[in-house]
Design a protein around this motif. Structure first.
Motif, short mmCIF file in Angstrom:
data_model
loop_
_atom_site.label_atom_id
_atom_site.label_comp_id
_atom_site.label_asym_id
_atom_site.label_seq_id
_atom_site.Cartn_x
_atom_site.Cartn_y
_atom_site.Cartn_z
N VAL A 235 0.92 -1.09 -0.09
CA VAL A 235 0.06 -0.06 -0.18
C VAL A 235 0.85 1.04 -0.25
N GLN A 236 0.40 2.17 -0.74
CA GLN A 236 1.32 3.63 -0.76
C GLN A 236 0.09 4.43 -0.68
N VAL B 219 -4.42 9.44 -1.97
CA VAL B 219 -4.94 8.03 -2.39
C VAL B 219 -4.12 7.05 -1.92
N SER C 134 -3.38 3.54 -2.65
CA SER C 134 -3.33 2.51 -3.56
C SER C 134 -2.94 1.27 -3.35
N GLY C 135 -3.62 0.07 -4.13
CA GLY C 135 -3.08 -1.26 -3.56
C GLY C 135 -4.48 -1.76 -2.99
N LYS D 70 -13.33 5.31 -2.82
CA LYS D 70 -12.00 5.71 -3.39
C LYS D 70 -10.81 5.61 -2.72
N ASN D 71 -10.87 5.19 -1.22
CA ASN D 71 -9.77 4.91 -0.37
C ASN D 71 -8.93 6.52 -0.49
N THR D 72 -9.70 7.36 -0.37
CA THR D 72 -8.97 8.97 -0.78
C THR D 72 -9.62 9.67 0.35
#
Length: 121
Positions: free
Chosen positions: A2-3, A23, A25-26, A75-77
């Motif tokens: 994850v980043q 955000v 990511s992953g 959106k994991n944001t």
């Protein structure tokens, strides 16, 4: 892996606005608390704002009424809307998030690389 990737920083005049995004990511099971810190040269790192998974927010006194933290779980944001910016808001802004990768795993904290915000005329 994850980043956290931040964007939206830049140069803005006093009184202007910027919107930072973060955000994750992953592959993620769930993102819990997330927030923003900032670090200015010669100053201590400062917690700017935090939002939990129920969207309950908390702010540093220095940004209350000017900054708004929000999130989009689908959106994991995460976002930091910054209005009425002042020169003293100049800093590198870092997002962090408490994330569980799998439902059986423990939570871990992740950090972004930072984005520069400069408020100057």
């Amino acid at each position: 892996q994850v980043q956290l990737v931040e964007s939206g920083g830049g140069l803005v005049q006093p009184g202007g606005s910027l919107r930072l995004s973060c955000v994750a990511s992953g592959s993620i099971f769930r993102m819990y608390r997330m927030g923003w810190y900032r670090k200015a040269p010669g100053k201590e790192r400062e917690l700017v704002a935090v939002i939990n998974s129920d969207s309950i927010t908390n702010y540093a006194d220095s940004v209350k009424g000017r900054f708004t933290i929000s999130r989009d779980n689908a959106k994991n944001t995460g976002y930091l809307q910054m209005n009425s910016l002042k020169p003293e808001d100049t800093a590198v802004y870092y997002c962090y998030a408490n994330i569980r990768l799998q439902f059986w795993s423990h939570n871990s904290e992740y950090w972004g690389q930072g984005t520069q915000v400069t408020v100057s005329s």
